[in-house]
Design an enzyme around this catalytic site. Sequence first.
Site, PDB file in Angstrom:
ATOM      1  N   PRO A 273      62.722  60.779  41.407  1.00  0.00           N
ATOM      2  CA  PRO A 273      62.620  61.851  40.479  1.00  0.00           C
ATOM      3  C   PRO A 273      61.938  63.060  41.106  1.00  0.00           C
ATOM      4  O   PRO A 273      60.734  62.664  41.949  1.00  0.00           O
ATOM      5  CB  PRO A 273      62.234  61.462  39.173  1.00  0.00           C
ATOM      6  CG  PRO A 273      61.730  60.105  39.325  1.00  0.00           C
ATOM      7  CD  PRO A 273      62.452  59.288  40.633  1.00  0.00           C
ATOM      8  N   ASN A 274      62.295  64.197  41.079  1.00  0.00           N
ATOM      9  CA  ASN A 274      61.362  65.342  41.408  1.00  0.00           C
ATOM     10  C   ASN A 274      61.596  65.573  42.945  1.00  0.00           C
ATOM     11  O   ASN A 274      60.723  66.796  43.147  1.00  0.00           O
ATOM     12  CB  ASN A 274      59.943  65.343  40.572  1.00  0.00           C
ATOM     13  CG  ASN A 274      60.104  65.341  39.197  1.00  0.00           C
ATOM     14  OD1 ASN A 274      60.905  66.136  38.579  1.00  0.00           O
ATOM     15  ND2 ASN A 274      59.614  64.279  38.743  1.00  0.00           N
TER      16      ASN A 274
ATOM     17  N   ASN B 211      62.065  56.223  48.860  1.00  0.00           N
ATOM     18  CA  ASN B 211      61.081  57.012  48.091  1.00  0.00           C
ATOM     19  C   ASN B 211      61.328  57.017  46.593  1.00  0.00           C
ATOM     20  O   ASN B 211      62.140  57.956  46.039  1.00  0.00           O
ATOM     21  CB  ASN B 211      60.712  58.287  48.685  1.00  0.00           C
ATOM     22  CG  ASN B 211      59.449  58.847  48.039  1.00  0.00           C
ATOM     23  OD1 ASN B 211      58.646  58.287  47.125  1.00  0.00           O
ATOM     24  ND2 ASN B 211      58.979  59.954  48.749  1.00  0.00           N
TER      25      ASN B 211
ATOM     26  N   HIS C 156      56.237  56.889  50.969  1.00  0.00           N
ATOM     27  CA  HIS C 156      55.708  58.104  50.342  1.00  0.00           C
ATOM     28  C   HIS C 156      55.190  59.130  50.992  1.00  0.00           C
ATOM     29  O   HIS C 156      54.459  58.725  51.999  1.00  0.00           O
ATOM     30  CB  HIS C 156      54.697  57.513  49.297  1.00  0.00           C
ATOM     31  CG  HIS C 156      54.887  56.471  48.352  1.00  0.00           C
ATOM     32  ND1 HIS C 156      55.781  56.568  47.228  1.00  0.00           N
ATOM     33  CD2 HIS C 156      54.959  54.840  48.488  1.00  0.00           C
ATOM     34  CE1 HIS C 156      56.337  55.450  46.928  1.00  0.00           C
ATOM     35  NE2 HIS C 156      55.898  54.391  47.547  1.00  0.00           N
TER      36      HIS C 156
ATOM     37  N   ARG D 212      45.044  58.842  45.222  1.00  0.00           N
ATOM     38  CA  ARG D 212      45.359  59.716  44.122  1.00  0.00           C
ATOM     39  C   ARG D 212      44.928  59.167  42.929  1.00  0.00           C
ATOM     40  O   ARG D 212      43.985  58.317  42.885  1.00  0.00           O
ATOM     41  CB  ARG D 212      46.798  60.439  44.295  1.00  0.00           C
ATOM     42  CG  ARG D 212      47.336  60.961  45.494  1.00  0.00           C
ATOM     43  CD  ARG D 212      48.560  61.317  45.619  1.00  0.00           C
ATOM     44  NE  ARG D 212      49.100  62.364  44.489  1.00  0.00           N
ATOM     45  CZ  ARG D 212      50.025  62.553  44.267  1.00  0.00           C
ATOM     46  NH1 ARG D 212      51.151  62.386  44.949  1.00  0.00           N
ATOM     47  NH2 ARG D 212      50.393  63.588  43.162  1.00  0.00           N
TER      48      ARG D 212
HETATM   49  C1  DQA Z   1      55.524  59.975  45.965  1.00  0.00           C
HETATM   50  C2  DQA Z   1      54.354  59.804  45.144  1.00  0.00           C
HETATM   51  C3  DQA Z   1      54.454  59.364  43.745  1.00  0.00           C
HETATM   52  O1  DQA Z   1      53.276  58.697  43.055  1.00  0.00           O
HETATM   53  C4  DQA Z   1      54.910  60.670  42.912  1.00  0.00           C
HETATM   54  O2  DQA Z   1      55.318  60.310  41.780  1.00  0.00           O
HETATM   55  C5  DQA Z   1      55.989  61.276  43.699  1.00  0.00           C
HETATM   56  C6  DQA Z   1      56.334  61.129  45.199  1.00  0.00           C
HETATM   57  C7  DQA Z   1      55.165  60.508  47.556  1.00  0.00           C
HETATM   58  O3  DQA Z   1      56.448  60.598  48.117  1.00  0.00           O
HETATM   59  O4  DQA Z   1      54.073  60.712  47.713  1.00  0.00           O
HETATM   60  O5  DQA Z   1      56.914  61.741  43.104  1.00  0.00           O
HETATM   61  O6  DQA Z   1      56.551  59.113  45.995  1.00  0.00           O
END
Ligand code: DQA
Length: 148
Positions: free
Chosen positions: A11-12, A75, A101, A108
């Site tokens: 997601p995203n 990912n 990632h 983080r």
């Molecule tokens: C991520 C890290 C995750 O914690 C986050 O929710 C993401 C991207 C990364 O690529 O650094 O959406 O997977």
Amino acid sequence: MNNKIIIINGPNLNLLGEREQSQYGTITFDKLKENCLIKSKELGLNIEFTQSNVEGEIVNLIQDSRKNFDGIIINAAAFTHTSVAIRDALSVFKKPIIEIHISNIYKREEFRHKSLISDIVTGGIFGLGSDGYILAIISMQKLLKNEN
Ligand code: DQA
């Protein structure tokens, strides 16, 4: 020939370039896809680059990959920290899996420090930006050729 790999993005990640540039850089999702396709072609790999915001769709992709692909680069984005279903689906895939990632999840928020998949994948890359995808493709090629 062991050369078919699938890159699964959670997601995203479709919003790369727009979302949190301090974490993920300025590269867009389309540019990342293009870079991965170029690298794969150079290495003689046949890749499919996918993305979904929906947990169940990712589970289906992983299940279907058992028949259609020799390796998975994933990912899982936010689902990394929450999804037992994605972990369980990956457990059934008996070929190489690389977790990636873009950001260093251990630098983080604490809720990102736990990955539900790290202990069942072949290996992982984090914190190296979008270049991590290219490194994952190189490593996957070696894994598939048993050169690692
Ligand atoms: C991520 C890290 C995750 O914690 C986050 O929710 C993401 C991207 C990364 O690529 O650094 O959406 O997977």
